[in-house]
Design a protein around this motif. Structure first.
Motif, PDB file in Angstrom:
ATOM      1  N   HIS A   1       1.552  39.881  39.525  1.00 25.88           N
ATOM      2  CA  HIS A   1       0.690  39.583  40.781  1.00 25.88           C
ATOM      3  C   HIS A   1       1.449  38.777  41.871  1.00 25.88           C
ATOM      4  O   HIS A   1       1.278  38.945  42.859  1.00 25.88           O
ATOM      5  CB  HIS A   1      -0.757  38.759  40.346  1.00 25.88           C
ATOM      6  N   TYR A   2       1.840  37.687  41.077  1.00 26.73           N
ATOM      7  CA  TYR A   2       2.631  36.752  42.173  1.00 26.73           C
ATOM      8  C   TYR A   2       3.842  36.933  42.613  1.00 26.73           C
ATOM      9  O   TYR A   2       4.664  36.351  43.760  1.00 26.73           O
ATOM     10  CB  TYR A   2       2.472  35.346  41.480  1.00 26.73           C
ATOM     11  N   THR A   3       4.464  38.024  42.041  1.00 24.63           N
ATOM     12  CA  THR A   3       6.022  38.311  42.166  1.00 24.63           C
ATOM     13  C   THR A   3       6.115  39.490  43.123  1.00 24.63           C
ATOM     14  O   THR A   3       6.347  39.686  44.263  1.00 24.63           O
ATOM     15  CB  THR A   3       6.926  38.563  40.987  1.00 24.63           C
ATOM     16  N   ALA A   4       5.236  40.653  42.527  1.00 26.29           N
ATOM     17  CA  ALA A   4       5.208  42.014  43.266  1.00 26.29           C
ATOM     18  C   ALA A   4       4.099  41.854  44.358  1.00 26.29           C
ATOM     19  O   ALA A   4       4.304  42.830  45.423  1.00 26.29           O
ATOM     20  CB  ALA A   4       5.024  43.132  42.287  1.00 26.29           C
ATOM     21  N   VAL A   5       3.243  41.081  44.332  1.00 26.54           N
ATOM     22  CA  VAL A   5       2.317  41.098  45.436  1.00 26.54           C
ATOM     23  C   VAL A   5       2.407  40.019  46.527  1.00 26.54           C
ATOM     24  O   VAL A   5       2.349  40.350  47.687  1.00 26.54           O
ATOM     25  CB  VAL A   5       0.761  41.200  44.890  1.00 26.54           C
ATOM     26  N   VAL A   6       2.350  38.870  45.984  1.00 22.47           N
ATOM     27  CA  VAL A   6       2.431  37.732  47.034  1.00 22.47           C
ATOM     28  C   VAL A   6       3.678  37.494  47.497  1.00 22.47           C
ATOM     29  O   VAL A   6       3.835  37.427  48.890  1.00 22.47           O
ATOM     30  CB  VAL A   6       1.774  36.560  46.196  1.00 22.47           C
ATOM     31  N   SER A   7       4.917  37.250  46.702  1.00 24.41           N
ATOM     32  CA  SER A   7       6.219  36.850  46.976  1.00 24.41           C
ATOM     33  C   SER A   7       6.889  38.020  47.938  1.00 24.41           C
ATOM     34  O   SER A   7       7.306  37.844  48.998  1.00 24.41           O
ATOM     35  CB  SER A   7       7.111  36.569  45.988  1.00 24.41           C
ATOM     36  N   LEU A   8       6.871  39.269  47.653  1.00 23.06           N
ATOM     37  CA  LEU A   8       7.511  40.359  48.171  1.00 23.06           C
ATOM     38  C   LEU A   8       7.196  40.555  49.805  1.00 23.06           C
ATOM     39  O   LEU A   8       8.037  40.686  50.755  1.00 23.06           O
ATOM     40  CB  LEU A   8       7.257  41.648  47.504  1.00 23.06           C
ATOM     41  N   VAL A   9       5.967  40.342  50.069  1.00 22.06           N
ATOM     42  CA  VAL A   9       5.451  40.451  51.361  1.00 22.06           C
ATOM     43  C   VAL A   9       6.136  39.424  52.350  1.00 22.06           C
ATOM     44  O   VAL A   9       6.424  39.817  53.348  1.00 22.06           O
ATOM     45  CB  VAL A   9       4.132  40.532  51.682  1.00 22.06           C
ATOM     46  N   PHE A  10       6.095  38.204  52.005  1.00 28.43           N
ATOM     47  CA  PHE A  10       6.762  37.128  52.617  1.00 28.43           C
ATOM     48  C   PHE A  10       8.122  37.595  52.994  1.00 28.43           C
ATOM     49  O   PHE A  10       8.833  37.390  54.021  1.00 28.43           O
ATOM     50  CB  PHE A  10       6.571  35.803  51.919  1.00 28.43           C
ATOM     51  N   LEU A  11       8.741  37.920  51.746  1.00 31.15           N
ATOM     52  CA  LEU A  11      10.268  38.305  52.021  1.00 31.15           C
ATOM     53  C   LEU A  11      10.465  39.203  53.062  1.00 31.15           C
ATOM     54  O   LEU A  11      11.461  39.220  53.821  1.00 31.15           O
ATOM     55  CB  LEU A  11      10.889  38.494  50.537  1.00 31.15           C
ATOM     56  N   ALA A  12       9.790  40.345  52.603  1.00 32.20           N
ATOM     57  CA  ALA A  12      10.007  41.474  53.503  1.00 32.20           C
ATOM     58  C   ALA A  12       9.762  41.246  55.084  1.00 32.20           C
ATOM     59  O   ALA A  12      10.427  41.441  56.006  1.00 32.20           O
ATOM     60  CB  ALA A  12       9.251  42.715  53.501  1.00 32.20           C
ATOM     61  N   PHE A  13       8.765  40.331  55.159  1.00 32.44           N
ATOM     62  CA  PHE A  13       8.573  40.021  56.777  1.00 32.44           C
ATOM     63  C   PHE A  13       9.803  39.166  57.510  1.00 32.44           C
ATOM     64  O   PHE A  13      10.210  39.524  58.393  1.00 32.44           O
ATOM     65  CB  PHE A  13       7.310  39.235  57.029  1.00 32.44           C
TER      66      PHE A  13
END
Length: 584
Positions: A449-461
């Protein structure tokens, strides 16, 4: 936004773009290492490796569920739109960065945008964290694979030592019943031996511990020679799942009730297209499926030859991924329709999301099929192949980073590159041990949840901002011109300059607005576990502000001058290209 640039005319084009002002250039150790960098033996190896990474377990368990929940056939319209406006352009962008710089994501992004150099390190961290728990799924697949050779499939009966007989159903009771199917109890009480919560670790599941070792051994044997070994393995692991998917589809469509399942999957509910969440889900699925911001595509493209046709490769990977998702939807829902027919249930009373679809529902389907002794092992071997391709790519990101940053020092200490790969695999295995405890499913769900959902979106942006807005679309086009002999067309330029950043920003805002704490089935995590989850997110995200602070403090002048300097790329396209021509 393009700082420190001058006009340049692209040969054969009427367009004016920007090139970096010439910098003093000399061949350093890194450039020498780049000249010696290994390459894929042929373009097919790179395509298969990229397809194998993009096509994973999410295509099997996530896309079909999203499709039926978000309007059936109508969901294909926003999904295809997001592939065209977000997935394909960003994949082409990452291929371009990797192939031109011939560096992993850390050093490539640091040269493109020093201010956001932490994005590159963040992608390495998130990829490595991801591969530590993703390989646990491979251990589950191995467990089911070997158990499927028994004369009677062990998840078909309630007469086993692990069953709770009073609420066990030999058939599939449906989502609304208080009963559990035999396959659900096999998953909970035999595979996981699940405790009541993350507070109870329950000790190590030694059987899964052994399968986790086995899965890491497989990964090591496939990647220990770098692209030379991975390139050969993907001929099988990337192609074999399609034979199984087509074979399953041919078998499934002949079963009673399959038609109802397929119709449920494809029948459009057009009203859903007016819901913002459906479009956000489509964009998020494209993003996660193709694997943008994990650094894997940049890393794999860095082993390409300089003039490889990455536009063609990006098109192949994007649309193969799309095709596979749709194919998997037909396979899964034809089987669910058959299951609904057998147990006289509605299709939506069986469909589910996540690991439960492939480790609970589909095993139950397999047990009722004719010749299940054949289909069950093939299905779980297919899952293993799908997962291994993704695992290769995420593990390779960390290995590429260590080689790029510490190559000579590390090799002086451990002598051989194979030992470096072994060390990475051992660390990944050690960090995966908490997931194979009896409370490991709760750890797994929290990490995911906190890797594939939360962190990834911030990194992508921040990756999109760094490349598309700070480095700038004109420079991306110049890189592509140097590699392919022609610039990117107006479609890609519009996507990079406006549509991709806006879409990723929308996904980020939606993720924040619609944020819900992690949960597993009906279990709610305690506050301290939520804190651990946010800590896992910060392990990757924190490198972005830390990198920016370090770069600003390293420069001279006023604060604004330091920021402006930090936004100027150190990748000198003119000198870099001249150096390449001299080498050839």
């Amino acid at each position: 936004m393009d700082l420190g640039a001058e006009h340049l005319k692209i040969p054969g084009s009427d367009e004016r773009v920007f090139a970096l002002k010439p910098l003093h250039f000399k061949v350093t150790g890194k450039e020498s290492a780049e000249a010696q960098r290994p390459t894929w033996s042929n373009r097919m190896e790179f395509i298969l490796a990229s397809v194998g990474y993009a096509v994973g377990l999410g295509n099997i368990w996530r896309f079909p569920y999203l499709c039926y929940r978000s309007g059936g056939g109508a969901f294909l319209f926003p999904y295809l739109t997001m592939v065209l406006l977000c997935g394909l352009p960003l994949l082409f962008m990452e291929f371009s960065i990797g192939q031109y710089t011939r560096l992993g994501p850390v050093h490539a992004l640091a040269r493109i945008c020093p201010l956001l150099k932490g994005v590159g390190l963040a992608t390495v961290v998130i990829s490595f964290v991801f591969c530590t728990y993703y390989n646990v799924l491979m251990s589950w697949a191995l467990f089911y694979f070997f158990n499927s050779f028994e004369a009677t499939l062990p998840w078909t009966s309630c007469n086993n030592t692990w069953n709770v007989v009073e609420n066990c159903s030999n058939g599939f009771p449906g989502n609304t019943s208080h009963l559990q199917s035999a396959s659900q109890q096999f998953f909970d009480h035999r595979l996981l031996q699940k405790t009541n919560g993350i507070e109870e670790s329950g000790g190590v599941r030694w059987e899964l511990f052994g399968y986790l070792i086995f899965s890491w051994v497989i990964v090591y044997l496939c990647i220990f020679k770098g692209v030379k070994s991975t390139g050969k393995v993907v001929y099988f692991t990337a192609v074999f799942p399609y034979f199984i998917l087509f074979a399953l589809l041919i078998n499934n469509v002949q079963l009673p009730g399959a038609k109802n399942g397929i119709l449920y999957f494809v029948t459009p509910v057009w009203d859903k297209l007016f819901e913002v969440k459906v479009w956000v889900n489509a964009a998020a699925q494209v993003f996660n499926s193709i694997g943008i911001a994990f650094g894997s595509m940049i890393s794999m493209a860095s082993y390409n030859k300089f003039n490889n046709n990455i536009l063609r490769d990006a098109l192949i990977v994007s649309f193969t991924n799309l095709f596979t998702s749709i194919l998997a939807g037909f396979v899964i829902f034809s089987a669910i329709g058959y299951m609904a027919h057998i147990h006289n249930l509605a299709v939506d009373n069986i469909a589910t999301d996540g690991p439960g679809l492939v480790f609970v529902v589909y095993p139950e389907v397999l047990s009722t099929m004719p010749v299940h002794q054949l289909w069950a092992p093939l299905f779980f071997f297919m899952l293993l192949c799908l997962g291994l391709d993704s695992q290769f790519a995420t593990a390779e990101v960390a290995i590429t980073f260590i080689k790029d940053e510490f190559g000579p020092q590390v090799l002086r200490f451990i002598k051989r590159e194979e030992l470096l790969t072994l060390a990475v695999c051992i660390v990944g295995f050690a960090l995966g041990i908490p997931h194979v405890t009896k409370g490991g499913i709760y750890v797994f769900q929290l990490m995911d949840h906190y890797t594939a959902v939360v962190s990834l979106v911030f990194l992508a942006f921040f990756e999109v901002v760094a490349v598309c807005w700070i480095f700038g679309v004109p420079r991306i086009c110049l890189m592509i011109t140097r590699m392919l002999g022609k610039t990117a067309n107006i479609y890609f330029r519009a996507c990079w300059g406006l549509l991709c950043p806006v879409l990723v920003l929308c996904i980020l805002i939606s993720s924040i607005v619609q944020y819900t704490p992690a949960h597993y089935e009906t279990y709610t995590y305690p506050k301290w576990a939520e804190g651990v989850g946010w800590g896992v997110s910060l392990v990757s995200i924190v490198w972005i502000p830390l990198g920016a602070i370090h770069e600003i403090c390293s420069n001279k002048g006023s604060f604004l001058q330091r920021v402006k300097t930090a936004m100027i790329p150190t990748l000198d396209l003119d000198a870099d290209y001249a150096c390449r021509k001299n080498r050839t």
